[in-house]
Design a protein around this motif. Structure first.
Motif, PDB file in Angstrom:
ATOM      1  N   GLU A 212     -39.938 -24.655  23.027  1.00 56.08           N
ATOM      2  CA  GLU A 212     -38.742 -23.864  23.314  1.00 56.08           C
ATOM      3  C   GLU A 212     -39.034 -22.668  24.202  1.00 56.08           C
ATOM      4  O   GLU A 212     -38.177 -22.209  24.967  1.00 56.08           O
ATOM      5  N   SER A 213     -40.256 -22.136  24.103  1.00 57.07           N
ATOM      6  CA  SER A 213     -40.609 -20.949  24.881  1.00 57.07           C
ATOM      7  C   SER A 213     -40.658 -21.224  26.381  1.00 57.07           C
ATOM      8  O   SER A 213     -40.676 -20.286  27.179  1.00 57.07           O
ATOM      9  N   TRP A 214     -40.701 -22.495  26.755  1.00 55.94           N
ATOM     10  CA  TRP A 214     -40.731 -22.836  28.181  1.00 55.94           C
ATOM     11  C   TRP A 214     -39.370 -22.678  28.841  1.00 55.94           C
ATOM     12  O   TRP A 214     -39.281 -22.640  30.069  1.00 55.94           O
ATOM     13  N   LEU A 215     -38.321 -22.592  28.052  1.00 57.66           N
ATOM     14  CA  LEU A 215     -36.968 -22.511  28.610  1.00 57.66           C
ATOM     15  C   LEU A 215     -36.718 -21.142  29.240  1.00 57.66           C
ATOM     16  O   LEU A 215     -37.194 -20.122  28.729  1.00 57.66           O
ATOM     17  N   PRO A 216     -35.941 -21.098  30.328  1.00 56.81           N
ATOM     18  CA  PRO A 216     -35.628 -19.813  30.974  1.00 56.81           C
ATOM     19  C   PRO A 216     -34.523 -19.044  30.267  1.00 56.81           C
ATOM     20  O   PRO A 216     -34.050 -18.029  30.785  1.00 56.81           O
ATOM     21  N   MET A 217     -34.080 -19.518  29.101  1.00 54.64           N
ATOM     22  CA  MET A 217     -33.001 -18.884  28.340  1.00 54.64           C
ATOM     23  C   MET A 217     -33.300 -19.042  26.860  1.00 54.64           C
ATOM     24  O   MET A 217     -34.134 -19.871  26.473  1.00 54.64           O
ATOM     25  N   PRO A 218     -32.666 -18.253  25.994  1.00 58.80           N
ATOM     26  CA  PRO A 218     -32.856 -18.446  24.546  1.00 58.80           C
ATOM     27  C   PRO A 218     -32.476 -19.863  24.132  1.00 58.80           C
ATOM     28  O   PRO A 218     -31.520 -20.443  24.645  1.00 58.80           O
ATOM     29  N   PHE A 219     -33.236 -20.407  23.179  1.00 59.11           N
ATOM     30  CA  PHE A 219     -33.017 -21.792  22.783  1.00 59.11           C
ATOM     31  C   PHE A 219     -31.631 -22.004  22.202  1.00 59.11           C
ATOM     32  O   PHE A 219     -31.030 -23.067  22.366  1.00 59.11           O
ATOM     33  N   LEU A 220     -31.078 -21.008  21.514  1.00 56.53           N
ATOM     34  CA  LEU A 220     -29.750 -21.127  20.943  1.00 56.53           C
ATOM     35  C   LEU A 220     -28.693 -21.314  22.032  1.00 56.53           C
ATOM     36  O   LEU A 220     -27.789 -22.146  21.902  1.00 56.53           O
ATOM     37  N   ILE A 221     -28.826 -20.548  23.127  1.00 54.08           N
ATOM     38  CA  ILE A 221     -27.898 -20.700  24.248  1.00 54.08           C
ATOM     39  C   ILE A 221     -28.055 -22.076  24.873  1.00 54.08           C
ATOM     40  O   ILE A 221     -27.069 -22.751  25.212  1.00 54.08           O
ATOM     41  N   PHE A 222     -29.296 -22.512  25.025  1.00 59.54           N
ATOM     42  CA  PHE A 222     -29.562 -23.844  25.580  1.00 59.54           C
ATOM     43  C   PHE A 222     -28.910 -24.928  24.731  1.00 59.54           C
ATOM     44  O   PHE A 222     -28.303 -25.862  25.254  1.00 59.54           O
ATOM     45  N   GLN A 223     -29.017 -24.794  23.405  1.00 57.59           N
ATOM     46  CA  GLN A 223     -28.439 -25.799  22.519  1.00 57.59           C
ATOM     47  C   GLN A 223     -26.920 -25.830  22.641  1.00 57.59           C
ATOM     48  O   GLN A 223     -26.315 -26.900  22.642  1.00 57.59           O
ATOM     49  N   LEU A 224     -26.291 -24.657  22.745  1.00 57.23           N
ATOM     50  CA  LEU A 224     -24.839 -24.619  22.870  1.00 57.23           C
ATOM     51  C   LEU A 224     -24.383 -25.303  24.159  1.00 57.23           C
ATOM     52  O   LEU A 224     -23.435 -26.088  24.158  1.00 57.23           O
ATOM     53  N   VAL A 225     -25.062 -24.997  25.262  1.00 56.77           N
ATOM     54  CA  VAL A 225     -24.715 -25.622  26.546  1.00 56.77           C
ATOM     55  C   VAL A 225     -25.009 -27.113  26.493  1.00 56.77           C
ATOM     56  O   VAL A 225     -24.208 -27.940  26.945  1.00 56.77           O
ATOM     57  N   GLN A 226     -26.159 -27.446  25.906  1.00 57.29           N
ATOM     58  CA  GLN A 226     -26.587 -28.842  25.853  1.00 57.29           C
ATOM     59  C   GLN A 226     -25.656 -29.695  25.003  1.00 57.29           C
ATOM     60  O   GLN A 226     -25.517 -30.892  25.243  1.00 57.29           O
ATOM     61  N   ILE A 227     -25.012 -29.104  23.996  1.00 55.58           N
ATOM     62  CA  ILE A 227     -24.131 -29.891  23.135  1.00 55.58           C
ATOM     63  C   ILE A 227     -22.692 -29.852  23.624  1.00 55.58           C
ATOM     64  O   ILE A 227     -21.926 -30.795  23.404  1.00 55.58           O
ATOM     65  N   LEU A 228     -22.274 -28.762  24.285  1.00 57.98           N
ATOM     66  CA  LEU A 228     -20.899 -28.664  24.779  1.00 57.98           C
ATOM     67  C   LEU A 228     -20.645 -29.682  25.883  1.00 57.98           C
ATOM     68  O   LEU A 228     -19.590 -30.336  25.912  1.00 57.98           O
ATOM     69  N   LEU A 229     -21.598 -29.837  26.798  1.00 59.64           N
ATOM     70  CA  LEU A 229     -21.443 -30.792  27.895  1.00 59.64           C
ATOM     71  C   LEU A 229     -21.286 -32.224  27.385  1.00 59.64           C
ATOM     72  O   LEU A 229     -20.354 -32.930  27.794  1.00 59.64           O
ATOM     73  N   PRO A 230     -22.148 -32.720  26.481  1.00 55.34           N
ATOM     74  CA  PRO A 230     -21.939 -34.069  25.947  1.00 55.34           C
ATOM     75  C   PRO A 230     -20.609 -34.252  25.226  1.00 55.34           C
ATOM     76  O   PRO A 230     -20.005 -35.323  25.293  1.00 55.34           O
ATOM     77  N   VAL A 231     -20.139 -33.220  24.519  1.00 55.60           N
ATOM     78  CA  VAL A 231     -18.846 -33.342  23.840  1.00 55.60           C
ATOM     79  C   VAL A 231     -17.743 -33.596  24.857  1.00 55.60           C
ATOM     80  O   VAL A 231     -16.903 -34.492  24.685  1.00 55.60           O
ATOM     81  N   LEU A 232     -17.733 -32.824  25.946  1.00 55.39           N
ATOM     82  CA  LEU A 232     -16.715 -33.003  26.979  1.00 55.39           C
ATOM     83  C   LEU A 232     -16.841 -34.370  27.650  1.00 55.39           C
ATOM     84  O   LEU A 232     -15.838 -35.050  27.905  1.00 55.39           O
ATOM     85  N   LEU A 233     -18.071 -34.785  27.915  1.00 56.80           N
ATOM     86  CA  LEU A 233     -18.287 -36.081  28.559  1.00 56.80           C
ATOM     87  C   LEU A 233     -17.864 -37.232  27.646  1.00 56.80           C
ATOM     88  O   LEU A 233     -17.239 -38.206  28.092  1.00 56.80           O
ATOM     89  N   TYR A 234     -18.192 -37.127  26.363  1.00 53.78           N
ATOM     90  CA  TYR A 234     -17.828 -38.190  25.433  1.00 53.78           C
ATOM     91  C   TYR A 234     -16.322 -38.270  25.227  1.00 53.78           C
ATOM     92  O   TYR A 234     -15.775 -39.347  24.971  1.00 53.78           O
ATOM     93  N   ILE A 235     -15.635 -37.139  25.314  1.00 46.24           N
ATOM     94  CA  ILE A 235     -14.172 -37.172  25.221  1.00 46.24           C
ATOM     95  C   ILE A 235     -13.599 -38.004  26.367  1.00 46.24           C
ATOM     96  O   ILE A 235     -12.686 -38.814  26.174  1.00 46.24           O
ATOM     97  N   SER A 236     -14.149 -37.807  27.580  1.00 48.55           N
ATOM     98  CA  SER A 236     -13.673 -38.598  28.718  1.00 48.55           C
ATOM     99  C   SER A 236     -13.968 -40.080  28.518  1.00 48.55           C
ATOM    100  O   SER A 236     -13.142 -40.943  28.831  1.00 48.55           O
ATOM    101  N   ALA A 237     -15.153 -40.404  27.951  1.00 46.13           N
ATOM    102  CA  ALA A 237     -15.501 -41.806  27.707  1.00 46.13           C
ATOM    103  C   ALA A 237     -14.615 -42.414  26.617  1.00 46.13           C
ATOM    104  O   ALA A 237     -14.214 -43.578  26.704  1.00 46.13           O
ATOM    105  N   LEU A 238     -14.292 -41.613  25.598  1.00 44.51           N
ATOM    106  CA  LEU A 238     -13.443 -42.110  24.519  1.00 44.51           C
ATOM    107  C   LEU A 238     -12.035 -42.428  25.007  1.00 44.51           C
ATOM    108  O   LEU A 238     -11.363 -43.302  24.460  1.00 44.51           O
ATOM    109  N   VAL A 239     -11.600 -41.737  26.057  1.00 44.33           N
ATOM    110  CA  VAL A 239     -10.283 -42.011  26.636  1.00 44.33           C
ATOM    111  C   VAL A 239     -10.354 -43.191  27.610  1.00 44.33           C
ATOM    112  O   VAL A 239      -9.546 -44.127  27.548  1.00 44.33           O
ATOM    113  N   LEU A 240     -11.339 -43.165  28.498  1.00 44.97           N
ATOM    114  CA  LEU A 240     -11.392 -44.151  29.578  1.00 44.97           C
ATOM    115  C   LEU A 240     -11.812 -45.542  29.097  1.00 44.97           C
ATOM    116  O   LEU A 240     -11.274 -46.552  29.578  1.00 44.97           O
TER     117      LEU A 240
END
Length: 302
Positions: A212-240
């Motif tokens: 985690e120390s290799w990341l250029p941002m706090p790991f908590l912020i990385f996790q939030l961004v990393q999980i928010l993007l898949p949620v939005l993408l999966y919503i589009s897949a669930l519709v399409l």
């Protein structure tokens, strides 16, 4: 009552659970051998299941040899994380292989020696999944988790295991390229599954190897961004995905009876309509897992 083991007892832990790996090796080897001896009669699902059992046998054998020879220190990561994470996946994939193989192949076989072998292979696959689950549950029950760091012992770790596992099952169905190559919107869904799988695997590797120390941002912020993007993408897949697979206006087939492969009941594979439905259901399941993951990290952030 037995006492909980602490960090210095790793060798005792390996010795105890090495004996659980003996039936794991035996069960996966027998399941693989029974299906391999069926020749061309094993079908596409049989080949897929056989590859699962073969992979589990090989990886379990490697883990057993490493621990038996006490070579754990040769690896550039904390060894304990690897076998417990692998055991979680092995329990899931062996169980899924048992279910998929039985409902999409075994039940269609005529009453002959090949059917008996397929039933026996399914039974040994179930046995293997039980022993992998025993390994996971046993370590969780006996080990003092305050002395070590193990990602899969946490809620986000378990969610990541389930997310990547469900994505892997989706990819198994998507091996039938006729499901999506005719429509750009469906190709986008395949891209969504791939991108989200890579992000989840990256997050797991960072935590498992404590990078985690290799990341250029706090790991908590990385996790939030990393999980928010898949949620939005999966919503589009669930519709399409359901829209273009089951709506006639978009070239889909709304009814099971409209698929010729379902009407005639192919013996060696699920019909195309069934595969489309399976991907739609798995997409919804993975979206629920991702939302749960997002809620967890949002709560941690607040």
């Amino acid at each position: 009552m037995p006492t909980r083991m602490t960090f210095p007892d790793l060798d005792n832990l390996y010795a105890v659970f090495w004996w659980i790996r003996v039936p794991q090796l035996f069960s996966t080897c027998v399941a693989f051998s029974l299906v391999a001896n069926m020749g061309i009669e094993r079908g596409a699902i049989g080949n897929w299941s056989m590859s699962i059992w073969c992979l589990c046998f090989v990886v379990t054998l490697v883990i057993s040899m490493v621990e038996l020879c006490r070579c754990q220190t040769l690896f550039p990561f904390y060894w304990y994380n690897f076998p417990i994470t692998y055991a979680c996946y092995a329990a899931l994939v062996c169980f899924s292989a048992s279910v998929i193989y039985s409902i999409t192949y075994v039940q269609f076989l005529p009453d002959n020696p090949y059917r008996d072998r397929a039933i026996a292979a399914t039974a040994f696959s179930c046995i293997a999944s039980v022993f992998y689950a025993i390994e996971v549950a046993g370590i969780w029950s006996w080990y003092d988790l305050d002395d070590i760091t193990c990602y899969v012992h946490t809620l986000p770790g378990l969610l990541k295991v389930l997310e990547t596992f469900v994505a892997g099952v989706i990819f198994a169905f998507l091996s039938n390229t006729s499901l999506y190559l005719h429509q750009p919107a469906l190709e986008w869904c395949v891209a969504v599954y791939s991108i989200c799988f890579i992000l989840a695997a990256l997050a797991m590797l960072l935590r498992l190897n404590e990078w985690e120390s290799w990341l250029p941002m706090p790991f908590l912020i990385f996790q939030l961004v990393q999980i928010l993007l898949p949620v939005l993408l999966y919503i589009s897949a669930l519709v399409l995905w359901p829209l273009y697979q089951f709506m006639e206006e978009f070239g889909g087939e709304p009814h099971w009876s409209s698929d010729v492969s379902c009407i005639y009941g192919l013996s060696y594979d699920m019909c195309t309509w069934g595969q489309r439905l399976a991907v739609a259901i798995l997409t919804a399941i993975n979206l629920l897992l991702l939302i749960t993951d997002m809620v967890y990290w949002a709560y941690k952030f607040l």
